[in-house]
Every structure is written in C-alpha cells, then in structure tokens.
Enzyme design. Structure first.
Site, PDB file in Angstrom:
ATOM      1  N   ASP A  47     -18.740  12.863 -55.538  1.00  0.00           N
ATOM      2  CA  ASP A  47     -19.929  13.545 -55.233  1.00  0.00           C
ATOM      3  C   ASP A  47     -19.620  15.222 -55.376  1.00  0.00           C
ATOM      4  O   ASP A  47     -20.534  15.856 -54.754  1.00  0.00           O
ATOM      5  CB  ASP A  47     -20.289  13.345 -53.782  1.00  0.00           C
ATOM      6  CG  ASP A  47     -19.275  13.658 -52.737  1.00  0.00           C
ATOM      7  OD1 ASP A  47     -18.050  13.945 -53.009  1.00  0.00           O
ATOM      8  OD2 ASP A  47     -19.660  13.478 -51.515  1.00  0.00           O
ATOM      9  N   HIS A 250      -5.000  25.617 -78.569  1.00  0.00           N
ATOM     10  CA  HIS A 250      -5.649  25.597 -77.397  1.00  0.00           C
ATOM     11  C   HIS A 250      -4.953  24.992 -76.059  1.00  0.00           C
ATOM     12  O   HIS A 250      -5.429  24.060 -75.434  1.00  0.00           O
ATOM     13  CB  HIS A 250      -6.870  24.273 -77.632  1.00  0.00           C
ATOM     14  CG  HIS A 250      -7.961  25.167 -78.657  1.00  0.00           C
ATOM     15  ND1 HIS A 250      -8.994  24.250 -79.014  1.00  0.00           N
ATOM     16  CD2 HIS A 250      -8.232  26.187 -78.999  1.00  0.00           C
ATOM     17  CE1 HIS A 250      -9.728  25.192 -79.907  1.00  0.00           C
ATOM     18  NE2 HIS A 250      -9.311  26.389 -79.651  1.00  0.00           N
ATOM     19  N   ASP A 267      -5.266  34.382 -74.235  1.00  0.00           N
ATOM     20  CA  ASP A 267      -6.753  34.074 -74.634  1.00  0.00           C
ATOM     21  C   ASP A 267      -7.569  33.827 -73.551  1.00  0.00           C
ATOM     22  O   ASP A 267      -7.709  33.014 -73.026  1.00  0.00           O
ATOM     23  CB  ASP A 267      -6.802  33.033 -75.655  1.00  0.00           C
ATOM     24  CG  ASP A 267      -8.116  33.234 -76.640  1.00  0.00           C
ATOM     25  OD1 ASP A 267      -8.952  33.482 -76.290  1.00  0.00           O
ATOM     26  OD2 ASP A 267      -8.141  32.347 -77.630  1.00  0.00           O
ATOM     27  N   ASP A 278     -14.464  37.642 -75.473  1.00  0.00           N
ATOM     28  CA  ASP A 278     -13.414  36.978 -76.073  1.00  0.00           C
ATOM     29  C   ASP A 278     -12.242  37.499 -76.572  1.00  0.00           C
ATOM     30  O   ASP A 278     -12.548  38.105 -77.590  1.00  0.00           O
ATOM     31  CB  ASP A 278     -13.909  35.870 -77.064  1.00  0.00           C
ATOM     32  CG  ASP A 278     -13.118  34.841 -77.464  1.00  0.00           C
ATOM     33  OD1 ASP A 278     -12.017  34.877 -76.907  1.00  0.00           O
ATOM     34  OD2 ASP A 278     -13.481  34.085 -78.458  1.00  0.00           O
ATOM     35  N   HIS A 360      -6.128  28.443 -88.433  1.00  0.00           N
ATOM     36  CA  HIS A 360      -7.394  28.691 -87.852  1.00  0.00           C
ATOM     37  C   HIS A 360      -8.297  29.665 -88.637  1.00  0.00           C
ATOM     38  O   HIS A 360      -7.881  30.349 -89.444  1.00  0.00           O
ATOM     39  CB  HIS A 360      -7.726  28.767 -86.161  1.00  0.00           C
ATOM     40  CG  HIS A 360      -6.877  30.093 -85.794  1.00  0.00           C
ATOM     41  ND1 HIS A 360      -7.573  31.249 -85.942  1.00  0.00           N
ATOM     42  CD2 HIS A 360      -5.775  30.087 -85.476  1.00  0.00           C
ATOM     43  CE1 HIS A 360      -6.874  32.245 -85.566  1.00  0.00           C
ATOM     44  NE2 HIS A 360      -5.513  31.570 -85.260  1.00  0.00           N
ATOM     45  N   HIS A 364     -15.756  33.997 -85.341  1.00  0.00           N
ATOM     46  CA  HIS A 364     -17.043  33.124 -84.998  1.00  0.00           C
ATOM     47  C   HIS A 364     -17.996  34.037 -84.171  1.00  0.00           C
ATOM     48  O   HIS A 364     -17.745  35.238 -83.902  1.00  0.00           O
ATOM     49  CB  HIS A 364     -16.433  32.049 -83.900  1.00  0.00           C
ATOM     50  CG  HIS A 364     -15.735  32.383 -82.731  1.00  0.00           C
ATOM     51  ND1 HIS A 364     -16.709  32.916 -81.643  1.00  0.00           N
ATOM     52  CD2 HIS A 364     -14.491  32.485 -82.393  1.00  0.00           C
ATOM     53  CE1 HIS A 364     -15.796  33.237 -80.772  1.00  0.00           C
ATOM     54  NE2 HIS A 364     -14.523  33.188 -81.076  1.00  0.00           N
ATOM     55  N   HIS A 371     -18.481  30.351 -78.653  1.00  0.00           N
ATOM     56  CA  HIS A 371     -18.900  30.028 -80.013  1.00  0.00           C
ATOM     57  C   HIS A 371     -20.171  29.946 -80.194  1.00  0.00           C
ATOM     58  O   HIS A 371     -20.776  28.906 -79.974  1.00  0.00           O
ATOM     59  CB  HIS A 371     -18.131  28.667 -80.427  1.00  0.00           C
ATOM     60  CG  HIS A 371     -16.478  28.973 -80.402  1.00  0.00           C
ATOM     61  ND1 HIS A 371     -15.742  28.141 -79.445  1.00  0.00           N
ATOM     62  CD2 HIS A 371     -15.904  29.750 -81.072  1.00  0.00           C
ATOM     63  CE1 HIS A 371     -14.431  28.521 -79.735  1.00  0.00           C
ATOM     64  NE2 HIS A 371     -14.539  29.514 -80.739  1.00  0.00           N
ATOM     65  N   GLU A 396      -9.886  37.424 -85.245  1.00  0.00           N
ATOM     66  CA  GLU A 396      -8.615  37.120 -84.540  1.00  0.00           C
ATOM     67  C   GLU A 396      -7.637  36.244 -85.424  1.00  0.00           C
ATOM     68  O   GLU A 396      -7.417  34.866 -85.366  1.00  0.00           O
ATOM     69  CB  GLU A 396      -9.190  35.942 -83.472  1.00  0.00           C
ATOM     70  CG  GLU A 396     -10.067  34.884 -83.938  1.00  0.00           C
ATOM     71  CD  GLU A 396     -10.380  33.988 -82.715  1.00  0.00           C
ATOM     72  OE1 GLU A 396      -9.590  33.278 -82.016  1.00  0.00           O
ATOM     73  OE2 GLU A 396     -11.825  33.687 -82.416  1.00  0.00           O
ATOM     74  N   TYR A 400       1.867  31.386 -85.924  1.00  0.00           N
ATOM     75  CA  TYR A 400       2.638  30.547 -85.303  1.00  0.00           C
ATOM     76  C   TYR A 400       3.631  29.690 -85.953  1.00  0.00           C
ATOM     77  O   TYR A 400       3.364  28.839 -86.845  1.00  0.00           O
ATOM     78  CB  TYR A 400       1.388  29.379 -84.570  1.00  0.00           C
ATOM     79  CG  TYR A 400       0.216  30.080 -84.402  1.00  0.00           C
ATOM     80  CD1 TYR A 400      -0.174  30.529 -83.265  1.00  0.00           C
ATOM     81  CD2 TYR A 400      -0.877  30.150 -85.339  1.00  0.00           C
ATOM     82  CE1 TYR A 400      -1.317  31.112 -82.606  1.00  0.00           C
ATOM     83  CE2 TYR A 400      -2.073  30.795 -84.928  1.00  0.00           C
ATOM     84  CZ  TYR A 400      -2.413  31.153 -83.638  1.00  0.00           C
ATOM     85  OH  TYR A 400      -3.376  31.875 -83.306  1.00  0.00           O
ATOM     86  N   ARG A 420      -1.324  35.807 -81.529  1.00  0.00           N
ATOM     87  CA  ARG A 420      -2.570  35.935 -81.871  1.00  0.00           C
ATOM     88  C   ARG A 420      -3.088  37.438 -81.279  1.00  0.00           C
ATOM     89  O   ARG A 420      -2.891  37.692 -80.215  1.00  0.00           O
ATOM     90  CB  ARG A 420      -3.525  34.947 -81.675  1.00  0.00           C
ATOM     91  CG  ARG A 420      -4.988  35.082 -81.954  1.00  0.00           C
ATOM     92  CD  ARG A 420      -5.776  33.582 -81.940  1.00  0.00           C
ATOM     93  NE  ARG A 420      -5.993  33.056 -80.428  1.00  0.00           N
ATOM     94  CZ  ARG A 420      -5.140  32.041 -79.988  1.00  0.00           C
ATOM     95  NH1 ARG A 420      -4.401  31.421 -80.766  1.00  0.00           N
ATOM     96  NH2 ARG A 420      -5.431  31.663 -78.906  1.00  0.00           N
ATOM     97  N   GLU A 422      -6.808  39.422 -80.881  1.00  0.00           N
ATOM     98  CA  GLU A 422      -8.388  38.989 -81.043  1.00  0.00           C
ATOM     99  C   GLU A 422      -9.316  40.310 -80.328  1.00  0.00           C
ATOM    100  O   GLU A 422      -8.956  40.475 -79.393  1.00  0.00           O
ATOM    101  CB  GLU A 422      -8.841  37.770 -80.588  1.00  0.00           C
ATOM    102  CG  GLU A 422     -10.314  37.517 -80.582  1.00  0.00           C
ATOM    103  CD  GLU A 422     -10.653  36.127 -79.780  1.00  0.00           C
ATOM    104  OE1 GLU A 422     -11.805  35.343 -80.221  1.00  0.00           O
ATOM    105  OE2 GLU A 422      -9.811  35.474 -79.184  1.00  0.00           O
TER     106      GLU A 422
END
Length: 454
Positions: A47, A250, A267, A278, A360, A364, A371, A396, A400, A420, A422
């Site tokens: 709940d 991710h 990130d 972002d 990647h 975006h 996004h 970005e 890697y 990375r 960004e």
C-alpha cells in the site's frame, strides 16, 4: 474567458500558460474534444506508492500538479473552453493525505476557464463527446477516460446511428505538444538556468567533500541532499560509479567504496518546477589525476568542447556528436588505443571502431523531461533536424575502458578508466550558451576543489 486574479504559486504567468494553450488549440479542429490526463499513481510495494509526479503535458499547459486530474478543451462555437477535472475537497481524505486545492481553488487560481469534480467527469465528458466529431486523447494514463472514449467511439446508440452524433476519429495530440516543447521560451530558460545552477552547486559540494574510501552512496546522498535542501528533487536516479563501475553507462547500485587511485563518475541532475538539469562530472577521489587519467580526461574534455562549439542555429542535430566523435577517434589513434585509420575509427557511426569505447550518443533534448520529447531525427535517417534558437540539449561524450570486458583490448595504463563529461546547452542566434557553466570541469579546477571542504 475569465481572468485569473490571484495565480497560485506557479512558475509561469497566466499569459505564458494561456499562450501555450492557444498555440496548441489552434492546431486542433474546432469540432474535436481534447482530453489530457495526468500521470497515474504508481504502487511501490503493497500500500506504499511512489511519490507522485504530474504529467509533463499537464505541467506545460496549466501547471497543475495534483493526481487523478484530467484537462479538457471544448470549442463552444466562439472560443475554446479549457477545463480541469480535479479532486474535490474531502475532509476525511485531506486528514490522511493532505489539503486539496479543490474545485473553487482550481477555478480561481489556475489558468483555466472551468473546474469540475472528478465525480462529474463521466457525465460531462460523455455529453461533450456526443457533440464532437473527433477526440484528441493521450491514452493509457487514465483507464476511466479511455473507457468513456472507447464506448463513445464504438457505441451503436440511436443518437449515433440516426443523427450522426459522436466521435468518429481518435488522435494522439502528443506530437503537437512535443513539437511545441522543443523550443523553450525565455521564461522556461530562466527556470532551466535555476535547475542547472542547483545541479552545479550539488556536484561542486560533492567534489569538496570527496575523500579516499568514500562510498558511492555517500556522494549520492550529498548531491540529492543538496537538491532537497533547496526545495528540489532529482530529475533521474543519480549515477555514482567509482573505478570500474564508471564504465557501466547506467550503473545504479551506488553501493561500493571508491578506493585510492580511482576516478568517480557522477551523473546527476535535479528538477525545478518540473524542468530538468543533467550534469556528468568525473573526478579523482584522492584529488589528483594520474598521468593516464589525465590523457583520457583531456581527450573527453576536448571532444565535449568541440561538441558544444558545434551547437549552432541551422546545423543538423547530429553535428555535436560528429564533432565529438572526430576528436575522440583521432585521440584514440594518437594514444595507441586504436590501430586503424581515422575512417575506420569513425565508420558510419554505429560500426566505427571508436564505438567500442564511446558507445552512446552525444546529445538529447532537455526540458520538462530529462530525455525530452520532440522528433530530432525524422524518419530515422540523415543527420537530423536543424537546430533552432531556444532548443536545449546535452553534450556528453565519454570513454569507457572496462577491465572486465573480454571483447576489447586496451593498454593496461587505461584499464578500468571510465570518464564522461556532460553539460546542458542552450541554442541561441549568438552561439551556444552552457547553462551548467558553474560546474567545474577543467583539471586544475577539479584538483583544487576535491577534498577542499574536509
């Protein structure tokens, strides 16, 4: 049409919301009914519900944030009437769940023409449908509305069969709203700047308080605590990856300690009045980049700066990605990580050898969604639509070099490095404006900041 004399605590003026409504409804046939539900509540466990977040379309058109609501627009022959179906005041429910704005509050203080109780929705919407030739509905958000419309579309009533009353077409209005949301107004840009500033502050705070052995979760707590202490919240679950975890795009567990000599990739962005920021930054937990880390970091930074510079009015959407890819491809060859020609490194984008390490996209859209909506590559081919003033996008690039991957080969000095960088970029006629420029990213800035708050 009434005038809202005392707007609620909304991020935009009545004229801003009314302008959006007018531009949207100008594209809708006057014999159609518009129905836009907000997001449904979602159960986390038993709940316990997830925190509610209103539909971005609802936020865009009228700023309404409460659950279960539906926006309706109907043309009277003279003008469009915009209505909201809202939760009515209910003392028992409000004792348990909090005060409600209610019908009178919505009508008096929101940029709409009418407000109705959700208890009246079935009756009012059914009547409006019989007078409509088409329905513009965002489906799969409200089962009750979907069922009412389905019955109106498929019923074999006397009114429908004899008099031709009722809708005969069903259209999703999302694409109209998505295109409107692509270019931000000055008022929207002001809010997005606030979001970018807060996210920059949070990243800087985390850098200041980073030390060897810190937990990924502790960095996450600092960043998200900064958001919350300033009346905000995350716009997406924060990614905090130390060492090899930074090579997982991710990564989400944020459950490991970050050790001596490791980089940490963060990130994380926040949401202000529904608008997202972002940011990604990567820094050494001991406050000092190693020589090999500097080599990769400087390459990614050079690629990011090239990607930002490419963000100009009139260039294709993919320009930032191509610019970043070119810099990274040349750099990988110069560092001896790739043993191939530049053309082989670039490929046709998806099959170039650079994609082993930079897998990647570079940009975006950004706005009410991280996004954000809007077609950027019509038909899926070519370099995409041309950039326009008022668009906001991320830039970005990243590299890697996962030590755990068996399908790639990299020099040992780079094994386990994930980086990375960004930023959020506004397109203007005078060139790109980096909304997140307050967030440090030069090596000298980062090394001076990391651990300085301890």
């Amino acid at each position: 049409r009434k005038s809202v004399n005392s707007m609620a605590n909304l991020p935009f003026s009545e004229s801003e919301y009314r302008g959006r409504q007018s531009r949207f409804l100008d594209k809708i046939p006057q014999d159609s009914l518009v129905l836009i539900p907000t997001n449904p509540n979602s159960i986390r466990s038993n709940d316990v519900q997830y925190p509610f977040r209103a539909s971005s379309y609802m936020l865009y058109l009228c700023g309404w944030t409460d659950p279960e609501s539906v926006l309706m627009a109907k043309h009277t022959g003279n003008d469009w009437i915009v209505s909201l179906f809202v939760q009515p005041n209910d003392t028992t429910a409000e004792i348990w769940e909090g005060r409600r704005i209610g019908i009178e509050g919505a009508s008096a203080r929101w940029p709409i023409d009418e407000a109705h109780s959700l208890a009246q929705m079935n009756e009012i919407v059914k009547a409006a449908l019989t007078e409509s030739n088409g329905v513009y509905l965002i489906q799969k958000l409200n089962d009750d509305i979907d069922q009412i419309v389905d019955e109106a579309m498929t019923s074999k009533s006397r009114q429908r069969n004899t008099y031709g009353m009722g809708p005969i077409s069903l259209v999703d209005p999302s694409s109209i709203l998505d295109e409107m949301r692509m270019c931000k107004s000055e008022a929207e840009i002001e809010v997005m700047q606030k979001s970018a500033n807060l996210a920059s502050m949070a990243h800087s705070l985390a850098m200041k308080n980073t030390q060897v052995g810190i937990g990924e979760w502790q960095i996450q707590a600092m960043i998200e605590g900064c958001f919350q202490s300033h009346g905000s919240q995350w716009s997406y679950p924060s990614i905090v990856g130390g060492g090899d975890n930074a090579t997982i795009l991710h990564y989400h567990s944020n459950s490991k300690a970050v050790n001596e000599g490791d980089l940490v990739l963060v990130d994380a962005g926040c949401e202000v009045d529904g608008y997202a920021s972002d940011i990604t930054r990567t820094w050494p937990v001991n406050g000092k980049f190693s020589d090999s880390q500097k080599e990769i970091y400087n390459l990614v930074l050079e690629a990011e700066l090239a990607g930002i510079a490419a963000c100009k009015v009139g260039v294709p959407w993919n320009a930032s990605h191509k610019a970043s890819m070119e810099v990274i491809s040349k750099g990988l060859i110069e560092l001896g990580i790739l043993d191939c020609s530049f053309d082989e490194a670039m490929g046709d984008d998806l099959d170039g050898k650079t994609r082993q390490f930079f897998m990647h996209g570079t940009s975006h859209s950004l706005g009410l969604d991280v996004h954000d909506v809007g077609v950027t590559k019509p038909g899926g081919e070519g370099d995409g639509r041309l950039l326009e003033e008022g668009m906001v996008l991320t830039v970005e690039p990243g590299l890697y070099f996962a030590s755990w991957r068996e399908d790639i080969q990299v020099p040992e000095r780079y094994s386990g490095i994930g980086i990375r960088i960004e930023d959020d970029v506004l397109i203007t006629k005078d060139g790109p404006v980096v909304l997140t420029s307050n967030c440090p990213k030069k090596i000298t800035e980062i090394e001076a900041l990391v651990g300085s708050g301890l």
